[in-house]
Motif scaffolding. Structure first.
Motif, PDB file in Angstrom:
ATOM      1  N   ASP A   1       3.116  -8.444   6.609  1.00  0.00           N
ATOM      2  CA  ASP A   1       3.090  -7.013   6.265  1.00  0.00           C
ATOM      3  C   ASP A   1       3.186  -6.850   4.760  1.00  0.00           C
ATOM      4  OD1 ASP A   1       5.113  -5.692   9.033  1.00  0.00           O
ATOM      5  OD2 ASP A   1       2.977  -6.216   8.874  1.00  0.00           O
TER       6      ASP A   1
ATOM      7  N   ILE B   1       2.248  -8.952   2.439  1.00  0.00           N
ATOM      8  CA  ILE B   1       0.986  -9.312   1.786  1.00  0.00           C
ATOM      9  C   ILE B   1      -0.035  -8.201   1.981  1.00  0.00           C
ATOM     10  CG2 ILE B   1      -0.912 -10.974   1.713  1.00  0.00           C
ATOM     11  CD1 ILE B   1       1.040 -13.121   2.630  1.00  0.00           C
ATOM     12  N   ALA B   2      -0.095  -7.640   3.170  1.00  0.00           N
ATOM     13  CA  ALA B   2      -1.058  -6.561   3.420  1.00  0.00           C
ATOM     14  C   ALA B   2      -0.736  -5.337   2.562  1.00  0.00           C
ATOM     15  CB  ALA B   2      -1.079  -6.190   4.906  1.00  0.00           C
ATOM     16  N   THR B   3       0.554  -5.022   2.420  1.00  0.00           N
ATOM     17  CA  THR B   3       0.956  -3.894   1.571  1.00  0.00           C
ATOM     18  C   THR B   3       0.565  -4.161   0.123  1.00  0.00           C
ATOM     19  OG1 THR B   3       2.817  -3.410   3.015  1.00  0.00           O
ATOM     20  CG2 THR B   3       2.913  -2.481   0.809  1.00  0.00           C
TER      21      THR B   3
ATOM     22  N   ALA C   1      -1.806  -6.176  -0.968  1.00  0.00           N
ATOM     23  CA  ALA C   1      -3.268  -6.110  -1.097  1.00  0.00           C
ATOM     24  C   ALA C   1      -3.722  -4.654  -1.115  1.00  0.00           C
ATOM     25  CB  ALA C   1      -3.929  -6.874   0.051  1.00  0.00           C
ATOM     26  N   ASP C   2      -3.097  -3.826  -0.296  1.00  0.00           N
ATOM     27  CA  ASP C   2      -3.453  -2.407  -0.251  1.00  0.00           C
ATOM     28  C   ASP C   2      -3.205  -1.745  -1.603  1.00  0.00           C
ATOM     29  OD1 ASP C   2      -2.240   0.572   1.383  1.00  0.00           O
ATOM     30  OD2 ASP C   2      -4.317  -0.032   1.025  1.00  0.00           O
TER      31      ASP C   2
ATOM     32  N   VAL D   1      -3.043  -3.276  -4.674  1.00  0.00           N
ATOM     33  CA  VAL D   1      -3.917  -3.758  -5.739  1.00  0.00           C
ATOM     34  C   VAL D   1      -5.349  -3.267  -5.535  1.00  0.00           C
ATOM     35  CG1 VAL D   1      -2.450  -5.779  -6.116  1.00  0.00           C
ATOM     36  CG2 VAL D   1      -4.589  -6.032  -4.841  1.00  0.00           C
ATOM     37  N   ALA D   2      -5.668  -2.857  -4.307  1.00  0.00           N
ATOM     38  CA  ALA D   2      -7.004  -2.310  -4.057  1.00  0.00           C
ATOM     39  C   ALA D   2      -7.181  -0.917  -4.670  1.00  0.00           C
ATOM     40  CB  ALA D   2      -7.276  -2.247  -2.553  1.00  0.00           C
ATOM     41  N   THR D   3      -6.063  -0.241  -4.983  1.00  0.00           N
ATOM     42  CA  THR D   3      -6.180   1.154  -5.431  1.00  0.00           C
ATOM     43  C   THR D   3      -6.597   1.291  -6.884  1.00  0.00           C
ATOM     44  OG1 THR D   3      -3.824   1.182  -5.963  1.00  0.00           O
ATOM     45  CG2 THR D   3      -4.469   2.114  -3.842  1.00  0.00           C
ATOM     46  N   ARG D   4      -6.267   0.283  -7.707  1.00  0.00           N
ATOM     47  CA  ARG D   4      -6.641   0.437  -9.110  1.00  0.00           C
ATOM     48  C   ARG D   4      -6.716  -0.932  -9.771  1.00  0.00           C
ATOM     49  NH1 ARG D   4      -2.488  -0.301 -12.741  1.00  0.00           N
ATOM     50  NH2 ARG D   4      -0.323  -0.097 -12.024  1.00  0.00           N
ATOM     51  N   ASP D   5      -7.332  -0.945 -10.961  1.00  0.00           N
ATOM     52  CA  ASP D   5      -7.385  -2.177 -11.741  1.00  0.00           C
ATOM     53  C   ASP D   5      -6.056  -2.418 -12.421  1.00  0.00           C
ATOM     54  OD1 ASP D   5     -10.711  -1.272 -12.851  1.00  0.00           O
ATOM     55  OD2 ASP D   5     -10.067  -2.400 -11.084  1.00  0.00           O
TER      56      ASP D   5
ATOM     57  N   LEU E   1      -3.652  -4.731 -11.832  1.00  0.00           N
ATOM     58  CA  LEU E   1      -2.517  -5.297 -11.095  1.00  0.00           C
ATOM     59  C   LEU E   1      -2.785  -6.772 -10.808  1.00  0.00           C
ATOM     60  CD1 LEU E   1      -2.141  -2.292  -8.674  1.00  0.00           C
ATOM     61  CD2 LEU E   1      -0.411  -3.021 -10.318  1.00  0.00           C
ATOM     62  N   HIS E   2      -1.712  -7.526 -10.588  1.00  0.00           N
ATOM     63  CA  HIS E   2      -1.845  -8.940 -10.261  1.00  0.00           C
ATOM     64  C   HIS E   2      -1.168  -9.209  -8.932  1.00  0.00           C
ATOM     65  CE1 HIS E   2      -3.139  -9.598 -14.366  1.00  0.00           C
ATOM     66  NE2 HIS E   2      -2.148  -8.793 -14.710  1.00  0.00           N
ATOM     67  N   LEU E   3      -1.797 -10.050  -8.132  1.00  0.00           N
ATOM     68  CA  LEU E   3      -1.263 -10.347  -6.805  1.00  0.00           C
ATOM     69  C   LEU E   3      -1.064 -11.842  -6.671  1.00  0.00           C
ATOM     70  CD1 LEU E   3      -0.591  -9.758  -3.850  1.00  0.00           C
ATOM     71  CD2 LEU E   3      -3.022  -9.542  -3.389  1.00  0.00           C
TER      72      LEU E   3
ATOM     73  N   ALA F   1       0.342 -14.165  -3.833  1.00  0.00           N
ATOM     74  CA  ALA F   1       0.935 -14.401  -2.506  1.00  0.00           C
ATOM     75  C   ALA F   1       1.300 -15.873  -2.443  1.00  0.00           C
ATOM     76  CB  ALA F   1      -0.064 -14.026  -1.407  1.00  0.00           C
TER      77      ALA F   1
ATOM     78  N   GLU G   1     -12.758  -2.103  -3.652  1.00  0.00           N
ATOM     79  CA  GLU G   1     -11.382  -2.467  -3.299  1.00  0.00           C
ATOM     80  C   GLU G   1     -11.258  -3.973  -3.076  1.00  0.00           C
ATOM     81  OE1 GLU G   1     -13.077  -0.082  -1.735  1.00  0.00           O
ATOM     82  OE2 GLU G   1     -11.901   1.777  -1.776  1.00  0.00           O
TER      83      GLU G   1
ATOM     84  N   ARG H   1     -11.191  -5.696  -6.334  1.00  0.00           N
ATOM     85  CA  ARG H   1      -9.887  -5.567  -6.995  1.00  0.00           C
ATOM     86  C   ARG H   1      -8.893  -6.569  -6.433  1.00  0.00           C
ATOM     87  NH1 ARG H   1     -10.033   0.725  -6.484  1.00  0.00           N
ATOM     88  NH2 ARG H   1     -11.033   1.329  -8.443  1.00  0.00           N
ATOM     89  N   VAL H   2      -8.883  -6.736  -5.102  1.00  0.00           N
ATOM     90  CA  VAL H   2      -7.930  -7.675  -4.500  1.00  0.00           C
ATOM     91  C   VAL H   2      -8.211  -9.076  -5.019  1.00  0.00           C
ATOM     92  CG1 VAL H   2      -7.134  -8.731  -2.352  1.00  0.00           C
ATOM     93  CG2 VAL H   2      -7.590  -6.281  -2.422  1.00  0.00           C
TER      94      VAL H   2
ATOM     95  N   ALA I   1      -7.269  -9.313  -8.740  1.00  0.00           N
ATOM     96  CA  ALA I   1      -5.809  -9.349  -8.866  1.00  0.00           C
ATOM     97  C   ALA I   1      -5.265 -10.717  -8.459  1.00  0.00           C
ATOM     98  CB  ALA I   1      -5.166  -8.258  -8.011  1.00  0.00           C
ATOM     99  N   SER I   2      -5.958 -11.372  -7.528  1.00  0.00           N
ATOM    100  CA  SER I   2      -5.534 -12.695  -7.072  1.00  0.00           C
ATOM    101  C   SER I   2      -6.109 -13.798  -7.933  1.00  0.00           C
ATOM    102  CB  SER I   2      -5.980 -12.906  -5.614  1.00  0.00           C
ATOM    103  OG  SER I   2      -5.582 -11.835  -4.811  1.00  0.00           O
TER     104      SER I   2
ATOM    105  N   PRO J   1      -5.598 -10.400   4.288  1.00  0.00           N
ATOM    106  CA  PRO J   1      -4.721 -10.309   5.459  1.00  0.00           C
ATOM    107  C   PRO J   1      -5.321  -9.291   6.430  1.00  0.00           C
ATOM    108  CG  PRO J   1      -3.782  -9.073   3.628  1.00  0.00           C
ATOM    109  CD  PRO J   1      -5.039  -9.689   3.115  1.00  0.00           C
TER     110      PRO J   1
ATOM    111  N   LEU K   1      -4.642  -5.532   6.335  1.00  0.00           N
ATOM    112  CA  LEU K   1      -5.191  -4.629   5.328  1.00  0.00           C
ATOM    113  C   LEU K   1      -6.117  -3.607   5.975  1.00  0.00           C
ATOM    114  CD1 LEU K   1      -5.385  -3.857   2.346  1.00  0.00           C
ATOM    115  CD2 LEU K   1      -7.190  -5.570   2.088  1.00  0.00           C
TER     116      LEU K   1
ATOM    117  N   ARG L   1      -4.573  -0.442   6.979  1.00  0.00           N
ATOM    118  CA  ARG L   1      -4.076   0.421   5.914  1.00  0.00           C
ATOM    119  C   ARG L   1      -5.206   1.106   5.157  1.00  0.00           C
ATOM    120  NH1 ARG L   1      -0.390  -3.390   6.833  1.00  0.00           N
ATOM    121  NH2 ARG L   1       1.741  -3.214   6.065  1.00  0.00           N
ATOM    122  N   ARG L   2      -6.390   0.564   5.266  1.00  0.00           N
ATOM    123  CA  ARG L   2      -7.453   1.021   4.380  1.00  0.00           C
ATOM    124  C   ARG L   2      -8.800   0.740   5.021  1.00  0.00           C
ATOM    125  NH1 ARG L   2      -7.851   1.843  -1.118  1.00  0.00           N
ATOM    126  NH2 ARG L   2      -5.593   1.740  -1.261  1.00  0.00           N
TER     127      ARG L   2
END
Lengths: 444, 357
Positions: free
Chosen positions: A288, A290-292, A294-295, A297-301, A303-305, A307, B55, B58-59, B62-63, B81, B84, B87-88
């Motif tokens: 959950d 990781i999914a949160t 990913a959700d 970082v999908a909204t804007r540029d 950010l760094h992820l 996992a 999107e 972006r993922v 970001a990764s 995942p 995701l 959620r979207r």
């Protein structure tokens, strides 16, 4: 309206038609005094029962530690040393509705309430978790050896969502304590309360850790491992879902490549600690997380992820100020951390919002602490504690003093001697001189 | 295609896009060649979805997934995942090309996955199903009994996807259940009277097949049963695969029962059970197990979180997904599923959890 199921002190069902009488019984005062010897004796028994069960439920061990005799004696001394012209008496009947499965929160509050001589009625949800079940069993076992005066003081009931039952129990209480999300608090507070009773509520809170870069960089590997161990102790119990579980890390005083090296070694140390413990939490919650992440970082540029593991996900570049990225709102637990960077301590308060409760700190120089505490406190923080102490329970919680809330202060101004009365009627001009000369307690 | 042609197709540059994968034999390609072919398509899909779905890009950005470095192994293919999609809405096609949005059959109150299909992707799903089922059923279209209600074919759920996928594979399909999901005894009897003893196909979700057919007392001799959707609901009733087979093959007379594993989140991921009881990955899909804590790829034979790959979805970035299922990959292309990872009771102060309490 349905009835309820009583779990403690004995197991019995109370049908709806008997609720009013049941509640009226709960309203009757007990004759326990704060720190009553019978209560202290019960606490000793409870400690034994908790330790016995702490292999399966480790968080019970912390509770047992908290109520060891020396700690309770210290607590008692703190209260009795209070110079205020007040005699503390029990509040009466306390009705508490704790949060789902952060069971030790309710346990500490119940214990404090009991120590202060109250009857505490605790509502637990229909589906109790294993930790709560273990706790109830421990209490039941300890009550077996307790004085009848103490047995009456703890009532644990279970019922589904039924505002009518809540109303019936609320009718009997002098203090109602509600934990929950803001919506739950709003809903429960709307249930009527007698005029003489008070509401105390703890809504959604959040927590973060502040790491001063220079101090972390100065740590040797053993020191870093120790910091990581404390971080994991703070963040991972309750699947990172407690109000005081840090969900963000703020680095202070570093950026660029130096930050990158520092954060890498820090998170590597956290991962190593998770491996050492072999159990960071549920994989499902981690997914959950990781999914949160990913959700988000999908909204804007920008950010760094990262996992790193199922139970360790770090999102860099999160805008914590004003909760602009919604970090606090969407957090599912599971080892998910936001990372933010500030240039100096003066920039930390900007990141704080009203719902932030706990700031754990590492490396803040002593001379800067008072200013930091004041600044973050004004923005919302209710406690500033060292990394490692996030979940430590205290009478001071969410900016209130539970000891005060769980008792009533009977005001008893100290009587004047005849000489004081005479001088006092004279004029204020000599009052200060007189009281200083006499060394007498201030008149209030 | 001759074997040489296939080899050339794989080793050369001709397997590049999803539809190329249908030129390959469904199961019999050697593991190394399968992997090469699928990897080429997956890498192409990663780039394609990065271009089409901001999107998703972006993922991956970001990764720190570099565009310049394609994956050299399945384990290196970036994954999303599966949660995701709850959620979207992730789409790689413009709205006017969306044919259908599939939803997962979530538990009440839980969010559902939403999967965007355009016509090409939906067609590939149908082709995939036909290719896989063809290995079991041969080229003929058999009389088909669907253990579901007619309205399921008009919905948008995982069951709908399964039913719609199977309909073209059968001849004169009949729905065995009414709108309340109760067995339509007369309809089933008529079907069985007409076809018993000769090959016919019965398809449905595992828990519906069990609850509606196992105790129905009817004789399904000659029937081939294909079922999917997971054992979880049956596990709650202490029914395992062995018990299921005992009753449906032993008592109800089915000639064979094969389960399949797939999910609404991954078009093309149709993994059918073989004679040995293991699930087989077709040429256009694959699986990998990852350690449930470290997420590192697990060696063969070690249980882990299943990551599923499919070379088919172009309408949404679903070609590489980390699921919430545990399984074991016994050998390349053969695996079994242990079940969903356990979900502990919810904890904490939030309203969502309080509502669930």
């Amino acid at each position: 309206m349905s009835g309820l199921r009583q779990l403690l002190p004995t197991a019995r069902d109370v049908p709806a038609e008997d609720l009013a009488a049941y509640a009226a019984d709960l309203a009757r005062p007990l004759d326990l005094a704060p720190f009553d010897p019978d209560v202290l004796a019960f606490c000793a028994l409870l400690g034994t029962e908790l330790r016995r069960r702490s292999a399966e439920e480790p968080e019970l061990a912390a509770l047992a530690f908290w109520l060891r005799p020396a700690a309770l004696a210290r607590l008692r001394a703190e209260i009795e040393a209070d110079p205020s012209p007040i005699t503390r008496v029990p509040r009466g009947t306390v009705f508490a509705i704790p949060p789902a499965n952060v069971d030790t929160v309710f346990a500490y509050t119940w214990l404090l309430s009991l120590l202060l001589g109250n009857r505490t009625v605790l509502r637990v949800p229909g589906r109790a978790g294993t930790q709560l079940a273990a706790l109830v069993e421990a209490i039941r076992a300890a009550l077996g050896g307790a004085s009848p005066r103490v047995v009456l003081a703890t009532v644990v009931v279970s019922y589904g969502h039924d505002d009518d039952v809540t109303a019936a129990l609320s009718d009997a209480c002098d203090l109602r304590i509600v934990w929950g999300g803001d919506e739950t608090v709003r809903r429960l507070r709307a249930v009527p309360l007698p005029a003489s009773a008070r509401d105390l509520s703890f809504g959604n809170r959040s927590a973060m850790a502040l790491l001063v870069a220079d101090a972390v960089a100065a740590l040797d590997p053993a020191g870093l491992a120790d910091l990581a161990r404390k971080m994991v102790s703070d963040a991972y119990p309750f699947d990172q879902r407690a109000c005081s579980s840090p969900r963000a890390v703020v680095w202070c005083g570093v950026d660029g490549p130096r930050l990158e090296r520092l954060r890498r070694s820090f998170w590597d140390a956290v991962a190593a600690e998770l491996v050492r413990r072999d159990g960071g939490g549920s994989t499902a919650t981690g997914l959950d997380a990781i999914a949160t992440a990913a959700d988000l970082v999908a909204t804007r540029d920008g950010l760094h992820l990262d996992a790193m593991r199922a139970d360790l996900t770090v999102v860099g570049g999160v805008d914590l100020a004003g909760d602009a990225d919604g970090w606090r709102r969407a957090h599912p637990g599971g080892g998910l951390f936001a990372e933010a960077v500030v240039g100096d301590l003066a920039a930390v308060p900007e990141l704080i919002v009203r719902s932030d409760q706990t700031l754990t700190v590492f490396g803040v120089p002593d001379e800067h602490r008072p200013a930091l505490v004041d600044a973050v406190g004004r923005r919302g923080i209710d406690r500033v504690v060292p990394v490692g102490s996030a979940l430590t329970f205290s009478r001071y919680w969410d900016g209130i003093d539970l000891l005060v809330e769980l008792t009533r202060g009977v005001h008893r101004p100290v009587a004047r001697t005849p000489q004081q009365a005479e001088r006092g009627s004279g004029a204020a001009r000599s009052a200060t001189a007189a009281s200083t000369a006499q060394g007498s307690p201030t008149l209030s | 295609m001759t074997r040489d042609d296939v080899g050339a197709a794989v080793a050369g540059t001709s397997v590049r896009v999803p539809d190329d994968l249908f030129a390959l034999p469904v199961y019999d390609l050697p593991a190394a060649e399968r992997a090469t072919a699928l990897l080429a398509v997956l890498n192409g899909l990663t780039d394609r979805h990065r271009d089409a779905c901001v999107e998703y890009d972006r993922v991956l950005t970001a990764s720190a997934v570099a565009r310049s470095r394609p994956a050299e192994t399945l384990a290196e293919v970036p994954w999303l995942p599966v949660g995701l999609f709850k959620r979207r809405l992730l789409s790689s096609v413009p709205p006017d090309e969306v044919l259908r949005v599939l939803t997962s059959s979530g538990t009440t109150g839980a969010a559902r996955s939403r999967i965007v299909l355009d016509a090409p992707t939906a067609q590939r799903q149908a082709k995939a199903l036909a290719a896989v089922m063809g290995t079991l059923l041969g080229p003929r279209r058999l009389p088909l009994l669907i253990v579901d209600a007619p309205s399921t074919a008009r919905g948008a759920s995982a069951r709908t996807a399964g039913v719609l996928g199977m309909l073209p594979l059968g001849r004169r399909p009949v729905f065995a259940l009414d709108e309340d999901l109760a067995l339509r005894g007369d309809v089933v009897d008529e079907f069985l009277d007409a076809h018993r003893g000769q090959p016919f196909l019965v398809f449905g979700f595992t828990w519906l097949v069990w609850t509606r057919l196992a105790a129905s007392g009817r004789d399904f001799s000659g029937g081939i049963l294909v079922h999917g959707g997971g054992w979880k609901a049956l596990a709650d009733q202490a029914v395992d695969a062995a018990t299921f087979a005992d009753v449906l093959v032993g008592e109800r007379g089915f000639a064979g029962a094969r389960s399949y594993y797939g999910m609404v989140e991954q078009v093309g991921g149709v993994h059918l059970e073989d004679e040995s009881g293991l699930l087989r990955t077709p040429a256009f899909a694959d699986v990998l197990a990852r350690h449930p804590r470290t997420l590192a790829p697990q060696p063969l034979g070690e249980p882990g979180l299943l990551q599923v790959f499919s070379g088919l979805p172009t309408s949404y970035p679903g070609h590489s997904l980390l699921t919430e299922d545990l399984g074991v990959v016994e050998e390349p292309g053969r695996f079994h599923v242990l079940g969903r990872i356990p979900r502990a009771e919810a904890r904490g102060c939030s309203d969502v959890l309080a509502a669930a309490a």
